[in-house]
Design a protein around this motif. Sequence first.
Motif, PDB file in Angstrom:
ATOM      1  N   SER A   1       0.864  -1.178   0.000  1.00  0.00           N
ATOM      2  CA  SER A   1       0.000   0.000   0.000  1.00  0.00           C
ATOM      3  C   SER A   1       0.897   1.223   0.000  1.00  0.00           C
ATOM      4  CB  SER A   1      -0.930   0.032   1.220  1.00  0.00           C
ATOM      5  OG  SER A   1      -0.183   0.254   2.409  1.00  0.00           O
TER       6      SER A   1
ATOM      7  N   GLU B   1       0.801   3.742   2.073  1.00  0.00           N
ATOM      8  CA  GLU B   1       1.215   4.070   3.437  1.00  0.00           C
ATOM      9  C   GLU B   1       2.334   3.144   3.900  1.00  0.00           C
ATOM     10  OE1 GLU B   1       1.265   5.876   7.277  1.00  0.00           O
ATOM     11  OE2 GLU B   1       0.759   6.490   5.243  1.00  0.00           O
TER      12      GLU B   1
ATOM     13  N   ARG C   1     -15.957  -1.085  14.442  1.00  0.00           N
ATOM     14  CA  ARG C   1     -15.942  -0.376  13.156  1.00  0.00           C
ATOM     15  C   ARG C   1     -17.168   0.518  13.090  1.00  0.00           C
ATOM     16  NH1 ARG C   1     -14.821  -2.842   7.090  1.00  0.00           N
ATOM     17  NH2 ARG C   1     -15.000  -0.838   5.988  1.00  0.00           N
TER      18      ARG C   1
ATOM     19  N   ASP D   1     -16.629   4.166   7.983  1.00  0.00           N
ATOM     20  CA  ASP D   1     -15.283   4.099   7.413  1.00  0.00           C
ATOM     21  C   ASP D   1     -14.195   4.270   8.463  1.00  0.00           C
ATOM     22  OD1 ASP D   1     -16.270   3.731   4.860  1.00  0.00           O
ATOM     23  OD2 ASP D   1     -16.360   5.887   4.439  1.00  0.00           O
TER      24      ASP D   1
ATOM     25  N   PRO E   1      -9.073   5.959   9.906  1.00  0.00           N
ATOM     26  CA  PRO E   1      -9.792   5.417   8.745  1.00  0.00           C
ATOM     27  C   PRO E   1      -9.507   3.927   8.587  1.00  0.00           C
ATOM     28  CG  PRO E   1      -8.632   7.445   8.194  1.00  0.00           C
ATOM     29  CD  PRO E   1      -8.160   7.046   9.556  1.00  0.00           C
ATOM     30  N   TRP E   2     -10.528   3.202   8.203  1.00  0.00           N
ATOM     31  CA  TRP E   2     -10.350   1.763   7.997  1.00  0.00           C
ATOM     32  C   TRP E   2      -9.248   1.503   6.971  1.00  0.00           C
ATOM     33  CZ3 TRP E   2     -11.760  -2.436  10.527  1.00  0.00           C
ATOM     34  CH2 TRP E   2     -11.656  -3.676   9.897  1.00  0.00           C
ATOM     35  N   SER E   3      -9.100   2.378   6.022  1.00  0.00           N
ATOM     36  CA  SER E   3      -8.086   2.217   4.978  1.00  0.00           C
ATOM     37  C   SER E   3      -6.667   2.360   5.532  1.00  0.00           C
ATOM     38  CB  SER E   3      -8.303   3.240   3.863  1.00  0.00           C
ATOM     39  OG  SER E   3      -8.250   4.557   4.388  1.00  0.00           O
TER      40      SER E   3
ATOM     41  N   GLU F   1      -2.917  -4.422   6.392  1.00  0.00           N
ATOM     42  CA  GLU F   1      -3.340  -5.812   6.553  1.00  0.00           C
ATOM     43  C   GLU F   1      -2.187  -6.782   6.321  1.00  0.00           C
ATOM     44  OE1 GLU F   1      -7.503  -6.818   5.202  1.00  0.00           O
ATOM     45  OE2 GLU F   1      -7.056  -5.124   3.876  1.00  0.00           O
TER      46      GLU F   1
END
Length: 368
Positions: A105, A107, A146, A149, A213-215, A219
């Motif tokens: 990603s 990030e 959660r 978002d 943010p979930w983003s 993961e």
Amino acid sequence: MEIGQLEQLLRARFAGFFPEHTPPLEEHPAQLAEVPAAAPPPTTWPALVERGALVLPTRRAAGGLGLGQPAAVLIAELMGAAAFPAGAYLDTLLGLDLLDRCRPSAERTRLLREVLDGRHRIAVGFRDGSADRAPDTLPGWTDLARDGDLLRFAARFPAVVSADEADTLLLVGAGVGGVLPLAAGDPAVLLEPRSVLGQRRLFDVDVYGAAVPWSALLEFTAEPAAVWREVLGRARLRQAAHLVGLAGGALDAAVGYARNRRQFGKPLGHFQSISFRLAAATARVEAARLLVRDAAARSERGEPTATAAARALAFAADLGRAVTAEALHVHGAFGMTLQSGAQRYFRSAATESVWLGVVPELRKLVPA
């Protein structure tokens, strides 16, 4: 690269650096129970990064030079031999291992690049108990939910190394399939300084009502428990190497003292009761060094790490305490003063030996 060539390379690069940047004896642990302990000079970390301490062992795919775990354990051992405070470095490698096992990603790429360049500091929260408990399972969250978002959470992470120097906290825990990066300056973050543990500057990190943010979640590429076992195993090998270094440094100091200190008209080392004990300690240090390096090489070849790492760390933890205590005995009463390096090695080994699990718990992970 053969391990002998790699060792020569790293000794040429770091062997003089670590003694030069190790705190003077009079500034070391005895009077250092103040909270918080003083941070190291601001030039130390950039100089360490500039010499390649982070980029050398990191995989090429993650932006490093790919010398791998053998390089990491050699650097950790050199740090131990000089009694250099290695906690921030070892935990940064733990954080880099975690990031390396996250899905690609923007990030993740940014964090890896900036940490390896020395422009960004990270600290890792991975405990839910005291520092002497084995962190074999991921900690839980006080609250995790959660909300559209956003990912809202609260948690307490005890004993985070050098959290006050970090730009980003990397938080790992059960129920989240990855790493949660949180800005260290986030209003939801509260740092509580703890007493110094050996050479580690520790902070309890309390997170209340954080929302990211979930983003932002990085993961993992595999099942979280499996990733954590692998990453923790790699960290334990580096910790074992650091303890071998501490034992070796203490032994060198004891041999030097026995060579120069005279009793009854001859050097202390000429007495068999001393020389035999130092010889036995030398054999144990070399055995532990070979065990750790072999485990590191096997890990780099892709062999399972967890069991070999637990075995190596248990052996090195026992060794570190025993050999540094032997060195202290050789120094006599002088060894317990702040003018002697023997007390520094002994104190460091006593605390570093429990950092990633106490010996009885580590031995339970090794098949009989």
